[in-house]
Design an enzyme around this catalytic site. Structure first.
Site, PDB file in Angstrom:
ATOM      1  N   GLU A   1      82.394  59.896  31.182  1.00 29.19           N
ATOM      2  CA  GLU A   1      82.106  60.225  29.780  1.00 29.19           C
ATOM      3  C   GLU A   1      81.418  61.576  29.652  1.00 29.19           C
ATOM      4  OE1 GLU A   1      81.647  57.796  26.638  1.00 29.19           O
ATOM      5  OE2 GLU A   1      81.534  55.872  27.682  1.00 29.19           O
TER       6      GLU A   1
ATOM      7  N   ASP B   1      75.740  52.096  27.033  1.00 28.02           N
ATOM      8  CA  ASP B   1      76.987  51.404  26.712  1.00 28.02           C
ATOM      9  C   ASP B   1      77.689  50.923  27.967  1.00 28.02           C
ATOM     10  OD1 ASP B   1      76.295  52.246  24.196  1.00 28.02           O
ATOM     11  OD2 ASP B   1      77.851  53.782  24.053  1.00 28.02           O
TER      12      ASP B   1
ATOM     13  N   SER C   1      83.849  51.534  21.860  1.00 31.63           N
ATOM     14  CA  SER C   1      85.217  51.417  22.361  1.00 31.63           C
ATOM     15  C   SER C   1      85.413  52.301  23.580  1.00 31.63           C
ATOM     16  CB  SER C   1      86.212  51.796  21.261  1.00 31.63           C
ATOM     17  OG  SER C   1      85.963  53.109  20.779  1.00 31.63           O
TER      18      SER C   1
ATOM     19  N   GLU D   1      67.723  52.588  19.640  1.00 29.64           N
ATOM     20  CA  GLU D   1      68.691  53.636  19.322  1.00 29.64           C
ATOM     21  C   GLU D   1      68.139  55.008  19.677  1.00 29.64           C
ATOM     22  OE1 GLU D   1      71.827  52.440  19.214  1.00 29.64           O
ATOM     23  OE2 GLU D   1      71.051  51.185  17.609  1.00 29.64           O
ATOM     24  N   HIS D   2      68.939  55.782  20.402  1.00 31.88           N
ATOM     25  CA  HIS D   2      68.587  57.131  20.855  1.00 31.88           C
ATOM     26  C   HIS D   2      67.386  57.120  21.795  1.00 31.88           C
ATOM     27  CE1 HIS D   2      71.390  59.554  18.357  1.00 31.88           C
ATOM     28  NE2 HIS D   2      71.378  58.453  17.633  1.00 31.88           N
TER      29      HIS D   2
ATOM     30  N   LEU E   1      80.832  50.524  18.170  1.00 30.21           N
ATOM     31  CA  LEU E   1      80.815  49.348  19.040  1.00 30.21           C
ATOM     32  C   LEU E   1      81.216  49.705  20.463  1.00 30.21           C
ATOM     33  CD1 LEU E   1      82.410  46.736  16.603  1.00 30.21           C
ATOM     34  CD2 LEU E   1      79.993  47.261  16.978  1.00 30.21           C
TER      35      LEU E   1
ATOM     36  N   ALA F   1      83.515  52.591  14.933  1.00 30.71           N
ATOM     37  CA  ALA F   1      82.595  51.614  14.364  1.00 30.71           C
ATOM     38  C   ALA F   1      81.251  51.593  15.079  1.00 30.71           C
ATOM     39  CB  ALA F   1      83.215  50.211  14.399  1.00 30.71           C
TER      40      ALA F   1
END
Length: 372
Positions: free
Chosen positions: A150, A162, A117, A24-25, A115, A113
């Site tokens: 993005e 992602d 999206s 994470e990160h 996840l 959440a």
């Protein structure tokens, strides 16, 4: 001007959301991550039945119709539609003569959440547009376009993890991603063979990538790397961590560095264990990751900490928050036979704390983007 091939009548692609097993990160720090693609995702359907560019979501009440343009002339539109139209704006800026199109998206990834999206949305649209217009983009170009949408069209400072797993995921495997080179390698995750399950707890504490806290931590990591004289925190070896921390004079930056460096080490060690068919041994690394996110990076909230504690009490081998933080989902590595009982423990813990009831489901690795 690049001319696309003659368009087919309808083109449809699916791209999945993702769970990050660990890492994470670390992505925007040029480090390592270990996500896998989910069963849920987004389907993009494209046709030429439009006079301009039309974006429609089955989860939103209104279609968004705009004239064809590049990004600099793009109008202000609803947030979700920027992921769709951003693909067309950027392709136009890059010399593609994008004709009038209708793009309809349909997603079953829970929003907020953690996840991803958003990656499911943009990856399904990029793959469908590439296919529909016959552009022939290779895998690297597809990935680069999804990330640029993005970052540039939406303004969400994502690191690219992602999109990589949504595009390149493989059933039964996690995807080890080197976020500097964007090289990826599939690593086996045989949950059924080990009698284990990944239990996902959607805490329903909202999570947003583009909020100020995410950006502040990214800027802090970049500043720490500058002060340490390295291109990115990935370049700080775990053996050199103590020395690096001593050279920093801001406690917040020290905490960020400690999290990123130790998290990279955990990712690589977990990949090694999975390669060695030692899935049952990864639990402590999951739990250590959560402690680091909670105490050093400080991105957890009471709901996710409660879920992690409850999973440990229920006998999980390890548990951690997954996603960018400040809400979202928790994962626990749980014996398959104990999934229902573990879920009951989590629900009771949430009820006792006065939180909204969480949503629980199990997840296993699926394939990445594909024609639908």
């Amino acid at each position: 001007m690049i001319q696309p091939a003659e368009e087919a009548f309808v083109t449809r692609w699916f791209a999945p959301g993702r769970i990050n097993l660990i890492g994470e990160h670390t992505d925007y720090n040029d480090g390592f991550v270990l996500p896998f693609a989910l069963e849920v995702g987004c389907t993009a359907t494209i046709s030429g039945r439009a006079e301009d560019w039309s974006a429609r979501s089955l989860q939103e009440p209104d279609a968004v119709v705009v004239r064809r343009s590049g990004l600099s002339d793009a109008p202000e539109v609803a947030g979700w539609s920027r992921y769709v139209l951003g693909v067309l704006w950027l392709l136009t800026d890059r010399g593609v003569d994008v004709p009038p199109l209708e793009i309809v998206v349909d997603s079953d990834v829970p929003t907020g959440a953690g996840l991803s999206s958003s990656a499911a949305l943009v990856c399904s649209v990029v793959r469908a547009v590439d296919d529909h217009l016959g552009l022939g983009l290779d895998d690297d170009a597809v990935f680069a376009l999804t990330r640029d949408v993005e970052n540039d069209a939406v303004g969400a400072p994502t690191g690219g993890m992602d999109q990589l797993v949504s595009l390149r995921g493989r059933a039964g495997h996690v995807l080890l991603c080197d976020m500097r080179s964007h090289a990826t390698r599939s690593v086996p995750l045989d949950l059924a063979g080990a009698g284990l399950a990944v239990l996902v707890v959607d805490t329903r504490a909202p999570h947003q990538h583009s909020d100020g806290e995410y950006g502040a931590r990214r800027r802090g990591c970049e500043e720490a790397a500058r002060q340490l004289g390295v291109p990115a925190l990935r370049d700080v070896a775990e053996d050199d961590l103590a020395d690096a921390l001593a050279r920093l004079h801001d406690d917040e930056l020290r905490r960020y560095v400690r999290h990123v460096v130790t998290e990279d080490a955990r990712v690589l060690e977990m990949a090694r264990l999975l390669d060695a068919d030692a899935l049952a041994e990864i639990g402590p690394h999951l739990s250590a990751s959560h402690a680091s996110m909670r105490d050093d990076f400080r991105i957890t909230v009471p709901e996710v900490d409660t879920a992690v504690d409850a999973l440990h009490q229920a006998g999980a081998l390890g548990a951690r928050m997954t996603g960018g933080g400040f809400g979202g989902c928790v994962i626990g590595l749980v014996p398959e036979r104990d999934v229902a009982a573990a879920g009951d423990v989590v629900r009771r813990a949430f009820a006792d704390a006065g939180f909204n009831e969480p949503a629980l489901f199990t997840a296993a690795p699926q394939d990445g983007a594909r024609p639908a």
